[in-house]
Design a protein around this motif. Structure first.
Motif, short mmCIF file in Angstrom:
data_model
loop_
_atom_site.label_atom_id
_atom_site.label_comp_id
_atom_site.label_asym_id
_atom_site.label_seq_id
_atom_site.Cartn_x
_atom_site.Cartn_y
_atom_site.Cartn_z
N TYR A 17 0.78 -0.84 -0.02
CA TYR A 17 -0.37 -0.31 0.07
C TYR A 17 0.67 0.99 0.36
O TYR A 17 0.70 1.75 -0.26
CB TYR A 17 -1.14 0.22 1.88
N GLY A 18 2.54 1.40 1.01
CA GLY A 18 3.05 1.94 1.06
C GLY A 18 3.29 2.93 -0.03
O GLY A 18 3.64 3.66 -1.03
N THR A 19 3.59 1.77 -1.80
CA THR A 19 4.55 1.82 -3.01
C THR A 19 3.48 2.53 -3.62
O THR A 19 3.62 3.27 -4.33
CB THR A 19 4.91 0.19 -3.63
N ALA A 20 2.44 2.10 -3.52
CA ALA A 20 0.91 2.04 -4.71
C ALA A 20 0.94 3.81 -4.36
O ALA A 20 0.61 4.57 -5.03
CB ALA A 20 -0.44 1.54 -3.67
N ALA A 80 -0.17 4.10 -9.28
CA ALA A 80 -0.20 3.13 -8.05
C ALA A 80 -0.12 1.66 -8.95
O ALA A 80 0.49 0.70 -7.78
CB ALA A 80 -1.52 3.29 -7.42
N TYR A 81 -1.35 1.34 -8.74
CA TYR A 81 -1.14 0.12 -9.55
C TYR A 81 0.16 -0.70 -10.11
O TYR A 81 0.03 -1.58 -10.22
CB TYR A 81 -2.84 -0.32 -11.12
N ALA A 82 0.73 0.10 -11.29
CA ALA A 82 1.83 -0.27 -11.71
C ALA A 82 3.25 -0.84 -10.56
O ALA A 82 3.84 -1.44 -10.61
CB ALA A 82 2.74 0.40 -12.68
N GLY A 83 2.78 0.15 -9.94
CA GLY A 83 4.54 0.04 -8.63
C GLY A 83 2.86 -1.65 -7.74
O GLY A 83 4.46 -2.27 -7.38
N LEU A 84 2.76 -1.53 -7.06
CA LEU A 84 1.49 -3.24 -6.80
C LEU A 84 2.45 -3.95 -7.22
O LEU A 84 2.53 -4.98 -7.28
CB LEU A 84 0.24 -3.03 -7.00
N ILE A 85 2.24 -4.20 -9.12
CA ILE A 85 2.33 -5.18 -9.79
C ILE A 85 4.21 -5.57 -9.54
O ILE A 85 4.71 -6.42 -9.23
CB ILE A 85 2.70 -5.18 -10.91
N GLU A 86 4.70 -4.31 -9.36
CA GLU A 86 6.34 -4.12 -9.03
C GLU A 86 6.90 -5.09 -8.13
O GLU A 86 7.68 -5.89 -8.11
CB GLU A 86 7.75 -3.23 -9.85
N ARG A 87 6.08 -4.34 -6.99
CA ARG A 87 6.64 -4.62 -5.54
C ARG A 87 5.90 -6.10 -5.48
O ARG A 87 6.65 -6.87 -4.72
CB ARG A 87 6.27 -3.91 -4.89
N GLY A 88 5.01 -6.49 -6.09
CA GLY A 88 4.34 -7.64 -5.16
C GLY A 88 4.47 -8.96 -6.12
O GLY A 88 4.77 -10.29 -5.70
N LYS A 89 5.11 -8.03 -7.72
CA LYS A 89 5.43 -9.68 -8.82
C LYS A 89 3.96 -10.95 -9.05
O LYS A 89 4.48 -11.98 -9.35
CB LYS A 89 6.75 -10.31 -8.21
N ALA A 90 3.16 -9.99 -8.63
CA ALA A 90 2.03 -10.36 -9.13
C ALA A 90 1.47 -10.26 -10.20
O ALA A 90 1.16 -9.65 -10.65
CB ALA A 90 1.28 -10.92 -7.78
N GLN A 91 0.14 -10.74 -10.19
CA GLN A 91 -0.48 -10.49 -11.50
C GLN A 91 -2.14 -11.06 -11.87
O GLN A 91 -2.21 -12.00 -10.72
CB GLN A 91 0.00 -11.02 -13.01
N VAL A 92 -3.36 -10.11 -12.32
CA VAL A 92 -4.54 -10.28 -12.06
C VAL A 92 -4.64 -12.01 -12.14
O VAL A 92 -4.41 -12.52 -12.81
CB VAL A 92 -4.94 -9.69 -13.21
N GLY A 93 -5.44 -13.27 -11.09
CA GLY A 93 -5.74 -14.33 -11.56
C GLY A 93 -5.62 -14.75 -10.08
O GLY A 93 -4.88 -16.02 -9.73
N ASP A 94 -4.20 -14.20 -9.71
CA ASP A 94 -3.24 -14.71 -8.75
C ASP A 94 -4.07 -14.66 -7.22
O ASP A 94 -3.47 -15.48 -6.50
CB ASP A 94 -1.77 -13.69 -8.77
N LYS A 95 -5.27 -14.41 -7.18
CA LYS A 95 -5.55 -13.83 -5.93
C LYS A 95 -5.04 -13.13 -4.68
O LYS A 95 -4.63 -13.23 -3.52
CB LYS A 95 -6.24 -15.25 -4.91
N THR A 96 -5.59 -12.16 -5.19
CA THR A 96 -4.45 -11.02 -4.47
C THR A 96 -5.34 -9.81 -4.30
O THR A 96 -6.10 -9.85 -4.94
CB THR A 96 -2.45 -10.19 -4.99
#
Length: 200
Positions: free
Chosen positions: A84-87, A113-129
């Motif tokens: 959330y901080g990154t976002a 913010a969304y791009a930051g979440l992907i970069e930080r979390g290394k997840a994608q849509v459908g990963d249950k995040t």
């Protein structure tokens, strides 16, 4: 969507989100107990209380969101604080010197913010995040209102119940992760609800 997001709306958004997190802290912790560390609600509540306490008296939307980001990163353990901080930091950094954001500015900030979440979390849509709430919300915002985005975020979060977790602690459970809502997606749906209310 022709909303402006000025200092008053930014402050209102953060206060409303803190209130929603407090109201749902036990629910978020219970959800996390099923598939995670059982601390999402308590972590987010502590973080958002720190956000509100640290808000500067003056400042444009970028300054307020940056203050919130720093509070979350410094106060919240686990994955949620950094995410959330990154976002919020990416959102703030995308529109630094504007006294008020236009609808387009806000959309661009949320995409950052969304791009930051992907970069930080290394997840994608459908990963249950949390991304499973964010992406539908942002898609709805492109075509409609903040209220539509909040509705889409909630629907996206609800859809995580049937998903197999591929990221985070829940992924260790394999098939047992199915049948539970992702806590981060629920707290994300609350974020979009708070934003819609602040812009209403």
């Amino acid at each position: 969507m022709t909303h402006t997001f000025g200092p008053a709306q930014a402050r209102d958004f953060l206060q409303r989100y803190a209130d929603k997190i407090s109201a749902h802290a036990q629910e978020l912790t219970d959800l996390d107990a099923a598939i995670g560390d059982a601390d999402h609600g308590s972590n987010m509540q502590r973080g958002m209380q720190a956000v509100v306490a640290a808000l500067p008296a003056e400042g444009n939307p970028s300054a307020l969101l940056k203050s919130a980001a720093m509070a979350l990163i410094s106060k919240v353990g686990g994955a949620s604080g950094p995410l959330y901080g990154t976002a919020l930091l990416r959102a703030a950094s995308s529109q630094t010197d504007k006294a008020e954001w236009t609808s387009e500015d806000l959309r661009a900030a949320l995409e950052a913010a969304y791009a930051g979440l992907i970069e930080r979390g290394k997840a994608q849509v459908g990963d249950k995040t949390m991304l499973d709430a964010w992406r539908p919300a942002l898609d709805a915002l492109q075509k409609g209102t903040p209220e539509a985005a909040a509705t889409a975020a909630r629907a996206g979060s609800d859809a995580t119940k049937a998903m197999l977790a591929k990221k985070g602690r829940a992924s260790y459970l394999g098939e047992r992760s199915v049948g539970h809502l992702d806590p981060g997606s629920v707290s994300s749906a609350l974020l979009f609800e708070a934003l819609a209310e602040a812009l209403a």
